[in-house]
Structures are given as structure tokens and as C-alpha cells.
Design a protein around this motif. Sequence first.
Motif, PDB file in Angstrom:
ATOM      1  N   LEU A   1      26.159 -18.723  60.799  1.00 53.22           N
ATOM      2  CA  LEU A   1      25.446 -19.983  61.082  1.00 53.22           C
ATOM      3  C   LEU A   1      24.094 -20.057  61.343  1.00 53.22           C
ATOM      4  CD1 LEU A   1      28.416 -19.327  62.801  1.00 53.22           C
ATOM      5  CD2 LEU A   1      28.316 -21.751  62.940  1.00 53.22           C
TER       6      LEU A   1
ATOM      7  N   PHE B   1      27.557 -21.767  57.664  1.00 52.42           N
ATOM      8  CA  PHE B   1      27.429 -23.311  58.177  1.00 52.42           C
ATOM      9  C   PHE B   1      25.951 -23.418  58.100  1.00 52.42           C
ATOM     10  CE2 PHE B   1      31.523 -21.994  59.362  1.00 52.42           C
ATOM     11  CZ  PHE B   1      32.083 -23.048  59.308  1.00 52.42           C
TER      12      PHE B   1
ATOM     13  N   ILE C   1      32.521 -27.377  64.864  1.00 56.12           N
ATOM     14  CA  ILE C   1      32.153 -26.072  64.530  1.00 56.12           C
ATOM     15  C   ILE C   1      33.151 -25.432  65.284  1.00 56.12           C
ATOM     16  CG2 ILE C   1      30.540 -24.377  64.946  1.00 56.12           C
ATOM     17  CD1 ILE C   1      28.111 -26.565  64.667  1.00 56.12           C
TER      18      ILE C   1
END
Length: 502
Positions: free
Chosen positions: A101, A195, A302
Amino acid sequence: MKLFLVSLGLLALTSCSNPFDSSKHGTIGGIQVDSSQWNAMHAKYKESALFHRRFKHKDVDSLIQVHQKSNLFQIDQIGKSVEGRAIFELAYGKGDKKVMLWSQMHGDEPTATMALFDLFNFLEGKGDGFDSIRTVLQENLNIRFIPMLNPDGAERFLRRNAQSIDLNRDARANQTVEGALLKSRAKSFQPRYGFNLHDQNIYYNVPNTKNPVSISLLAPAYNTERGVNEVREGAMQIIVGMNKILQQYVPDAVAKYDDTYTPRGFGDNFQSWGASTVLIESGGMKGDPEKQEIRKLNFIIILNALIEIAQGSYENYDAKGYEEIPFNASQMHDIVIRGLSFGNDSIPLTSDIAVRRGENTIGGDYFVRGRIEDIGDLPESYGYDEVEAEGLKFIPAKIAPKPLPNFAALTPAIAYDLLKKGYMGVQITQLLPTEEGLLHNLPIQVFSKTVFATTPFIDLGGTANFYIGDSTGKLKYAILNGYLIDLEKPLKEAGLLKNRIQ
């Protein structure tokens, strides 16, 4: 209290023989999960040091040092920005599913960065009834977090890095140290999931509605044809799970970002490198200028996605649900005024007016300049605020005839009284050196040597400082610096006004 299915992944944490038994929906380790519990979870772990969008690298650096002490994360300085600011990576988990991420590759897109620090706090928590979630994440995932990739841009609250290059258009050339760093980390870590965390402008709406898009999602294309392989399909399935939970919080306020293939973009390249990559774009929500509610949504979706990846349960979603999410439209404005009369005696004119506000960064804060964005037939345009102005007319703003001696003499009550009398600007004759350019939230424009700009007509691109009144000249609304104020009500908007002494 309304109970809803948080995610299929969470269901696998139960001990029941059939984890998808509908009678067990919403159960995590014996706990009933509903929206109030998600809200309480975020409230408990929300990082209090980050409370507005314009935080700096030093704020992130300080928090990194705090998390270094917990020993839960392996924290490394993986590089430096062009101007020498440290870029950190936090490693978490001992599983075999690799997730990466990265946030704030655009310096003025910080919402997800705040949410990541909320998530770090949650992961460090214990004894709150959610330890089973942490165990599942810890044992199944191997995560790399990069919370601020563009610290130089963040310092200026600008999109690009210190070299004026868009990092999200540097995946191919790797001209920047920050872009090259992200690519090198991806190539060495080889994540299976990615992400890409961003903010989009607040003027996107769900097509054919006045709903601003609070969260926009995308499974980026990996080729020009926008094909769907197993990798991209996985991203689509993850997004279906995100959308399910978002619809509980912001129904009809979720859309897809443009999926045109961008060979220079990192999301597109991560997808082609074999990582099922999800783009999250934090958009707009009325009454949430600092995006604290949207920050909470980021935290929830998330965390929800990480649980689903850990359990593999995202694969139970039908990717066709992704196609049902509409694409962003761009029809929003701060204010839309419908059917306002603003011509003159010889040439009458009744039309619609759209107003937008622009932010001007100053230090760690900002002030606003409102402007006339569009004039004409605008039924397909929408506003965060809308005025039905049939039978109403444009009335120019005036400057208060009597200056005030000092800024201390201008109270909110005095400012609002002047505003209601038709005065949008007031001069202060003796400003202190510390008050020059001061930011304020008073419902009036304040100036010293610079004359406040009033206009006798509606001008495309011009200042949005005028009144709306009835045929007798009675003032009903003030459009002050792009903000709508209903003059027939007590002033409640003052806390949201972001003006500056001129």
C-alpha cells in the motif's frame, strides 16, 4: 440498530461449521459487528495528531518514531526525496500473501495517509475484542506500507514533487528518485496485491444525481484494450466487497474512476506486474472539508479488504458487480443558482449560475477564493448547495461606508450585521503587522490597503461576491467568496468560512 454484513472475510473468523451461514452474518469471534462498532473502532484508534489535510513530513516522521517503539512493525527508511526528506516503509505480518500500500504520491492527496496511521494504531491494539482479526492478518499477510511517498509535495501541499514531476506518471521512465524508489520496492517485494491511495477533486458526482462521489474505486487496466485477466479480476472482486460496505455508509455516493489505460501510471503497471491493484480515490462529502469522515471510510474499507485477502474470501464475489458501479461524472459545483435574474433594464436575462471555490495554500493552512464557474442553461449541473431563484434577482455587494479602527472591533455579530445590510467588505484602518494577511472565518471580506473587489454584474471567471434578493430589494442570500449564506437564518456557516484579510 441496523446490522449489516461487514465482509465475507470476517465470517471466516467464526467457529461455526458453515462460515457463510446467514444466521451468523456480522459475527466476528462471537461479536456482533454493526456500523456503530466500526465507528467506535475508528474513533478509538483515530490518530489524533493528524486532524487536518495539511500536515507536514515532520508530523509523519514523529508518528513513525512512535510506532518504532512498539516493535510490531519493521520500520525502515527506504530512501529520501529530492530535498532530502526521509521516506519510510512499515512491514507487518508473517504470512505468505504479499500486499503493498502506498499513499500520498501526490502531495496534496493526504486522506488515506491519515487512515493508514489510524490502521497502524488498530494493529497495535489488543484486548478490545478484535484480536482475532489481528491474528488473521498477522498470520496470513506480509504487508508493506509506504504512508508518504512524496514528502516534498506534501510540504507545499502540491500534487507534484520538488522537480514538478507527477510521480504517478513516472512508472515507465523512472525519472524521479521517489518514482524509482516505488518501482524498486515493488520489484524486490513482488506483491500479489496493491493499493494505490489518492484523493480526487470534490466536483465528481454519481452520474445523473446531485450526489458527490465520496469514494471512487478502480481496478486499473493493464493494457490498452482494458482486458480482464485473473489479476485484474481479483482487484475487481476486492472492489465489490468495498462497495458493499460503502453502500451502508454513503449509499449512492460511490463511483469508478476513469479506466483508460495509462502506460506511465503506477496502478496500471502494478496490475501488469501481477499485483491485483485497487485504486482508492477520496472525493467529497458535504460538511467534511477536511475529509475526516472520508478518512474513516478509508480505514474501514482498507481493513475490510485486508481481512478478505487474508481469508481469500474476496474470491466469493462476482466480478460483474464491479461493472455495475457507475463511472465518475464531473457535474458538481459548490453552489448552483437556478433561474436568477441578472440582466439590466434594456436587456433582461434569467439564467443559471455555477460557483466554485479554489483553495490557496498559505503555510500549513489555506484560504478560499470563490469564482463564477459557469453561466447558462445548467440543469445537468449540481451543487453542494443549490438555490431555486425563480422570482429573485442579482444585487451587487457594497463596501461598508465607515471603516473600523482595528480588527478587534470586528466581532462575528458585527460582521454578520453588516452582511445582512448589504455590505460584504469592510476596511480596517490600523492592522497590526501580525494581522496582515491573517486568515479568518468572519462572514465578511476584510481589507486594509487593498480595496475589496465588488462587481456590478455577473462575470464568468469573476469573483463570487454578491447578493440574491427579491423584487423589492430585500436580501435573502449572500454569496460571499463562493460560500452560500442564508440571511434569514442565524449564521451557522462561520466555522467553515476560510477567508483572508486583503
